[in-house]
Design an enzyme around this catalytic site. Structure first.
Site, PDB file in Angstrom:
ATOM      1  N   GLY A   1       1.101  -1.215   0.098  1.00  0.00           N
ATOM      2  CA  GLY A   1      -0.031   0.081   0.164  1.00  0.00           C
ATOM      3  C   GLY A   1       0.733   1.296  -0.104  1.00  0.00           C
TER       4      GLY A   1
ATOM      5  CD  GLN B   1       3.228   5.885   2.636  1.00  0.00           C
ATOM      6  OE1 GLN B   1       2.397   5.284   2.247  1.00  0.00           O
ATOM      7  NE2 GLN B   1       4.187   5.228   3.037  1.00  0.00           N
TER       8      GLN B   1
ATOM      9  CB  CYS C   1       4.902   2.309   7.489  1.00  0.00           C
ATOM     10  SG  CYS C   1       4.336   4.078   6.693  1.00  0.00           S
TER      11      CYS C   1
ATOM     12  CG  HIS D   1      -0.923   1.303   7.318  1.00  0.00           C
ATOM     13  ND1 HIS D   1       0.082   0.900   8.142  1.00  0.00           N
ATOM     14  CD2 HIS D   1      -0.278   2.265   6.327  1.00  0.00           C
ATOM     15  CE1 HIS D   1       1.224   1.345   7.828  1.00  0.00           C
ATOM     16  NE2 HIS D   1       1.134   2.117   7.042  1.00  0.00           N
ATOM     17  CD  GLU D   2      -1.253   2.397   2.646  1.00  0.00           C
ATOM     18  OE1 GLU D   2      -0.765   3.708   2.553  1.00  0.00           O
ATOM     19  OE2 GLU D   2      -0.579   1.617   2.795  1.00  0.00           O
TER      20      GLU D   2
HETATM   21 NI    NI Z   1       2.462   3.492   5.760  1.00  0.00          NI
END
Ligand code: NI
Length: 173
Positions: A46, A51, A95, A137-138
């Site tokens: 993901g 990010q 992550c 999470h995303e």
């Molecule tokens: Ni992450």
């Protein structure tokens, strides 16, 4: 398509709230493809736009990326959790913005998510298992939230110290 650099903590962009996209146009669709290429190369399951330094509510997921099954990429803009189960489960999460660090995080087992796909069509997805965890999470990333925010301060400090140590080893190698 192009691979783009992934930001790591403590980059302040990882802590900002991402803005909704007005519509999924060619530029956003292109961003989704670049993010998928970047995610597969990392490798990861993901990736959220902040990010890669883009503060837009865009994410990509492919939970098949870690195994031998055929690719099952999901491209989402403006994802929104409509419903989450009261039943919870925990997964060892990692992550790409905190490389090589993992922690058990407890989250709802199932979620229903509404989003815009790469053609700007509204879709609703019911997810469970790993996919439910990765989506949460995303979506957290779009709020500037990282998986370490879901663990105790003690555990979080331990992870951050370990990350520093890993970086020193990496730099001296
Ligand atoms: Ni992450």
């Amino acid at each position: 398509m192009a691979k783009v650099p992934i930001l790591e903590i403590p980059d302040p962009r990882l802590r900002q709230k991402a803005l909704p996209v007005e519509r999924v146009d060619a530029g956003i669709a292109r961003l989704m493809e670049d993010m998928l290429e970047t995610m597969y190369a990392a490798p990861g399951v993901g990736l959220a736009a902040p990010q890669v330094g883009v503060l837009s509510r865009v994410l990509v997921v492919d939970v098949a990326a870690g195994d031998d099954s055929s690719p099952a990429p999901l491209r989402m803009a403006n994802p929104e959790i409509l419903w989450a189960s009261t039943e919870r489960t925990s997964y060892k999460e990692g992550c790409l913005s905190l490389p090589e660090q993992y922690a058990e995080v407890t989250r709802p087992c199932q979620v229903r998510v509404r989003y815009l796909d790469q053609r700007n069509a509204v879709r609703v997805l019911e997810a469970d298992g790993l996919l439910a965890t990765v989506l949460q999470h995303e979506i957290d990333h779009l709020e500037g939230v990282l998986f370490v925010d879901h663990v105790s301060k003690l555990k979080r400090d331990m992870i951050l110290r370990r990350l520093q140590k890993t970086r020193r080893v990496r730099e001296s190698a």
